[in-house]
Every structure is written in C-alpha cells, then in structure tokens.
Design a protein around this motif. Structure first.
Motif, PDB file in Angstrom:
ATOM      1  N   VAL A  40      47.602  28.870  47.643  1.00 46.54           N
ATOM      2  CA  VAL A  40      47.732  29.306  46.259  1.00 46.54           C
ATOM      3  C   VAL A  40      47.469  30.812  46.226  1.00 46.54           C
ATOM      4  N   GLU A  41      48.504  31.589  45.938  1.00 49.13           N
ATOM      5  CA  GLU A  41      48.372  33.047  45.933  1.00 49.13           C
ATOM      6  C   GLU A  41      47.787  33.514  44.593  1.00 49.13           C
ATOM      7  N   HIS A  42      47.000  34.558  44.694  1.00 45.90           N
ATOM      8  CA  HIS A  42      46.307  35.056  43.510  1.00 45.90           C
ATOM      9  C   HIS A  42      46.436  36.567  43.452  1.00 45.90           C
ATOM     10  N   PHE A  43      46.909  37.085  42.326  1.00 47.72           N
ATOM     11  CA  PHE A  43      47.051  38.523  42.120  1.00 47.72           C
ATOM     12  C   PHE A  43      46.415  38.890  40.773  1.00 47.72           C
ATOM     13  N   GLY A  44      45.963  40.119  40.665  1.00 48.57           N
ATOM     14  CA  GLY A  44      45.451  40.619  39.403  1.00 48.57           C
ATOM     15  C   GLY A  44      44.063  40.078  39.087  1.00 48.57           C
ATOM     16  N   HIS A  45      43.650  40.307  37.851  1.00 47.51           N
ATOM     17  CA  HIS A  45      42.324  39.906  37.407  1.00 47.51           C
ATOM     18  C   HIS A  45      42.367  39.691  35.891  1.00 47.51           C
ATOM     19  N   GLY A  46      41.229  39.220  35.362  1.00 48.19           N
ATOM     20  CA  GLY A  46      41.129  38.997  33.922  1.00 48.19           C
ATOM     21  C   GLY A  46      40.442  37.685  33.614  1.00 48.19           C
ATOM     22  N   ALA A  47      40.431  37.333  32.345  1.00 52.21           N
ATOM     23  CA  ALA A  47      39.790  36.097  31.899  1.00 52.21           C
ATOM     24  C   ALA A  47      40.576  35.519  30.732  1.00 52.21           C
ATOM     25  N   VAL A  48      40.542  34.185  30.605  1.00 53.39           N
ATOM     26  CA  VAL A  48      41.198  33.469  29.512  1.00 53.39           C
ATOM     27  C   VAL A  48      40.211  32.449  28.957  1.00 53.39           C
ATOM     28  N   PRO A  49      40.397  31.983  27.722  1.00 52.91           N
ATOM     29  CA  PRO A  49      39.523  30.932  27.181  1.00 52.91           C
ATOM     30  C   PRO A  49      39.559  29.672  28.044  1.00 52.91           C
ATOM     31  N   ASP A  50      38.450  28.966  28.040  1.00 50.37           N
ATOM     32  CA  ASP A  50      38.333  27.764  28.868  1.00 50.37           C
ATOM     33  C   ASP A  50      39.411  26.734  28.537  1.00 50.37           C
ATOM     34  N   ARG A  51      39.745  26.572  27.226  1.00 51.86           N
ATOM     35  CA  ARG A  51      40.770  25.598  26.850  1.00 51.86           C
ATOM     36  C   ARG A  51      42.129  25.975  27.422  1.00 51.86           C
ATOM     37  N   VAL A  52      42.410  27.280  27.494  1.00 55.61           N
ATOM     38  CA  VAL A  52      43.684  27.736  28.064  1.00 55.61           C
ATOM     39  C   VAL A  52      43.701  27.487  29.565  1.00 55.61           C
ATOM     40  N   ALA A  53      42.595  27.798  30.226  1.00 54.44           N
ATOM     41  CA  ALA A  53      42.523  27.576  31.668  1.00 54.44           C
ATOM     42  C   ALA A  53      42.716  26.102  32.012  1.00 54.44           C
ATOM     43  N   ARG A  54      42.113  25.209  31.227  1.00 51.40           N
ATOM     44  CA  ARG A  54      42.268  23.775  31.490  1.00 51.40           C
ATOM     45  C   ARG A  54      43.712  23.337  31.290  1.00 51.40           C
ATOM     46  N   ALA A  55      44.310  23.801  30.190  1.00 54.41           N
ATOM     47  CA  ALA A  55      45.691  23.400  29.918  1.00 54.41           C
ATOM     48  C   ALA A  55      46.639  23.886  31.008  1.00 54.41           C
ATOM     49  N   MET A  56      46.466  25.139  31.455  1.00 61.68           N
ATOM     50  CA  MET A  56      47.353  25.676  32.489  1.00 61.68           C
ATOM     51  C   MET A  56      47.124  24.984  33.824  1.00 61.68           C
ATOM     52  N   ALA A  57      45.879  24.649  34.119  1.00 63.16           N
ATOM     53  CA  ALA A  57      45.605  23.937  35.371  1.00 63.16           C
ATOM     54  C   ALA A  57      46.258  22.557  35.369  1.00 63.16           C
ATOM     55  N   LEU A  58      46.152  21.825  34.257  1.00 65.37           N
ATOM     56  CA  LEU A  58      46.763  20.503  34.177  1.00 65.37           C
ATOM     57  C   LEU A  58      48.289  20.585  34.211  1.00 65.37           C
ATOM     58  N   ALA A  59      48.857  21.573  33.514  1.00 65.35           N
ATOM     59  CA  ALA A  59      50.304  21.737  33.530  1.00 65.35           C
ATOM     60  C   ALA A  59      50.798  22.102  34.921  1.00 65.35           C
TER      61      ALA A  59
END
Length: 408
Positions: free
Chosen positions: A304-323
């Motif tokens: 899993v490649e990772h670029f950049g940095h930053g933060a998102v709300p926990d609900r957004v992170a969960r939704a994107m992880a599940l999607a």
C-alpha cells in the motif's frame, strides 16, 4: 459546537412520533373549539351589551347590593369576551361566568325591587340566560349543557314570578320568555354537539388514515431494507464463493477463508447500528496502515503506497477504509487480483485520495444490476454519506476506483 453536539441538538428539536400524532389527532377538534369560542364571544357580546345597557338605563336604586350583583356577573362576562378573542383560558372564564350568573339569579328575588313592575318590561338578567347557556357549551360536558338548557329557563321563570309576586300579568309574559329561551338554548346545545361530533369524526378518520399509512410505510421500508441487506449479503457470499472456487494456491485459499469470515461477520452484525465514527482528526498515515493490515489479512502481498500528509475526521477515515476494502475485494473476486495496487495520497489540510486499481478484464458499471449493492452501497453511497466522491473507470485494460474527500 462539534458535529455530534449539533446533531443531538437538531434531533432534540424534532417532535417525536407520539407528539406529532397527538397534534394530528386533535387538529380538527382544536380548530372547531376555536371557532365555537369566537362565535360564543360574538353572541355573548351582543346579548351582554343589551343586558348592560338595560341595567344602566333602568336602574332605580343605586346601592351596594344592586351594584355588587351587576359587578358579579358583568366582570366575568367581560373577562370571557377577552379570552374568547384571544383564544386563551376560554373554558375557565366561561365556567366562572356561568357560576356567577346562577348566583346572581338566585339572589335576584331578594335584591331586585318588587314595586311598580311592568310585566312586559324584561329585566336585564333575562338577556343573559342564553349567554349562560353558550358559556356552558364552551366550559362543560354535554350533560351539564343539556341540564342547563332544560332547567335554566324555568329557573329564570321562577325567579321572575317570585319578583312579580305571582301576579296574573307576569304568567303570560314569563311563559313566553321561558319558551323562547328554552328553544333557543336547546338549539345552541344541539349545534355545539353536532359541530364537535363532525370534528371528532374528521380527527378519527385522519388518525386511522395516518395509522394505515404509517403501517404501510413501515412495511415498505422494512421490505426495502430486507432486500438491500439480502443483496449486500449475496454480493459478499458470492465473492467468497468465487474466490474459493478459483483458489489454487495456499494464499488464495486463505484469502477465500478470510472473505467468508467477513461475510459471516456482516451477517452477524446486520442488525447492529453502523459505527460512523466521530469528528476527531485521524492522520492519513493511520489510514494507510489500516489498509496494509486489511491487505495482509486477505493474504495479499501487495504494498500500500502512501504519499503526502494530513488528517481527516475519523468518520471519513472509516468510510474510506471500508470503501477501499470493498474495492480490493471486488478486484480479487472479479479480476483475480491481477495488477492490484493501492495508493493513499494526502493533500495536507485540503483532503485525501485513495486509488484501488487492477489490470483485469474490466466491466461496464452501467450494466451492474440494481440489486447488486457491492458498488452502489459499499462504495458510492458510503462515500456520499460522508461528503466524499467515488469514481469508477473500467475498460478492457483494467479498473480504477478513486475515492476522494476534500475539506469544504
């Protein structure tokens, strides 16, 4: 104010189904009571003004008893008129006027003069007999209304005959007054009962209609939910079965087992409320780590490649992880995981992008059946629910699923 506090405050402002139902159940009845109060106020104003003018013009003796009797009945009368106009405390003031009039009527023979009376000259208290009747219509149940409509005119007749010392000339005039007030009082009571019955019938019909509609809407929603859950479970189970059927290596068999376990977990948690997460910020590195862990649990060796940095709300992170996990599972199930790649790219404080791609034979998203919710519910709808977007590009060279979320 946080989003959770805002949601709680919004829900507190919304009426509960029971409160809404109570308002609907009495809608026509409340409107009818308001109409009756206005009509009673107009009638009481006309008859009461006539009585007040008569009392002032024909007052022979000005002393404490006579003035007190007038104040006893006309002060509640004025209060009743004001309340009828405002629509407040109508029943209370009408009830007080009704009782005050009965007291006044009982005291009349002892206070009113008995000398030099003209039988045809009606006293001011006569004009308030039917005002007391409409006050009873507003303030008391039907039994009290009927009792006063029948007994009130005779009570006035008795008082009038007592004041006239039962002389012959008073009998004819009093009989006419009693019959007139008796008929008018019964008509007023009948009209009030009829209008209230109609309003209650409308409220009952509305209540039954609302109950039937609610039951039908609930049944339809339950059926839609059942179909949606069944379709989602069908996709999960079908993906697990396809993976199991195509598994040739130990790694592919482990992946099929993991997919079957996930399908069973979804089935077990089908009735549990969704955990949407909070507004607490989550670093993008954590999302990338969660996807690496998910890929490892599936038995895949991709990076899993990772670029950049930053933060998102926990609900957004969960939704994107599940999607993203759903997109990875689709790639494994339908493209056998060929050329599978996952890229997480942070854009600082502005947003986040996750791409899941494969080099399979591709498919036409427009041809996906409406009952297949693996893409619609687990990817598109899930991203839309958190204010994000999901795009799917697919051709014969492969498929790219792009999940995006930006800070608005």
């Amino acid at each position: 104010m946080s989003a959770d506090q805002g949601l709680r405050e919004a829900w507190e402002r919304i009426s509960t189904p029971g409160e809404v139902g109570q308002e609907l159940e009495r809608f026509a009845g409340r409107r009818m009571e308001r109409i009756i109060a206005i009509v009673v106020g107009v009638g009481a104003l006309a008859l009461g003004t006539q009585a007040l003018v008569n009392a002032l013009l024909k007052m022979r003796v000005v002393d404490v008893p006579h003035v007190s009797m007038m104040a006893l009945v006309f002060v509640p009368w004025g209060a009743m008129l004001v309340c009828c106009a405002l629509g407040r405390a109508v029943r209370l003031t009408a009830g007080i006027f009704f009782v005050a009039y009965i007291v006044d009527l009982a005291l009349w023979p002892f206070v009113a003069t008995h000398q030099n009376l003209d039988p045809s000259d009606q006293p001011w208290i006569f004009f308030l007999v039917n005002v007391a009747g409409v006050a009873a219509v507003v303030a008391f149940p039907l039994g009290v209304q009927v009792a006063w409509a029948l007994a009130g005119p005779f009570l006035y007749g008795t008082v009038r005959l007592v004041q006239g010392d039962f002389q012959r000339g008073f009998w004819v005039v009093t009989a006419f007054d009693v019959s007139f007030t008796l008929i008018l009082g019964l008509v007023l009571v009948a009209l009030g009962w009829m209008f209230r019955s109609v309003a209650n019938g409308v409220d009952e019909a509305r209540g039954r209609a609302v109950a039937l509609y609610t039951a039908a809407a609930t049944a339809e929603a339950s059926e839609h939910e059942r179909v949606a859950v069944a379709a989602l479970m069908h996709d999960s189970v079908l993906a697990a079965l396809i993976a199991a059927e195509r598994a040739e290596t130990e790694r592919e068999r482990a992946l099929a087992v993991d997919m079957a376990r996930e399908a069973l977990t979804r089935l077990a948690n089908a009735e549990a409320p969704a955990q949407e997460g909070s507004e607490e910020p989550v670093q993008i590195e954590r999302l990338a780590e969660d996807l690496r862990r998910a890929v490892g649990q599936m038995g895949l060796s991709i990076e899993v490649e990772h670029f950049g940095h930053g933060a998102v709300p926990d609900r957004v992170a969960r939704a994107m992880a599940l999607a993203a996990r759903q997109a990875i599972g689709n790639a494994v199930a339908h493209a056998s995981g060929r050329g599978l790649a996952v890229v997480v790219e942070g854009h600082g404080d502005t947003g986040l992008t996750v791409k899941v791609s494969d080099t399979g034979s591709g498919f036409d998203p427009a041809q996906v059946g409406a009952d297949r919710l693996g893409i619609r519910a687990s990817i598109l709808a899930r991203m839309a629910a958190v204010g994000g977007v999901a795009t799917i590009e697919s051709d014969r060279h492969g498929t790219v699923v792009t999940l995006g979320w930006s800070q608005s």
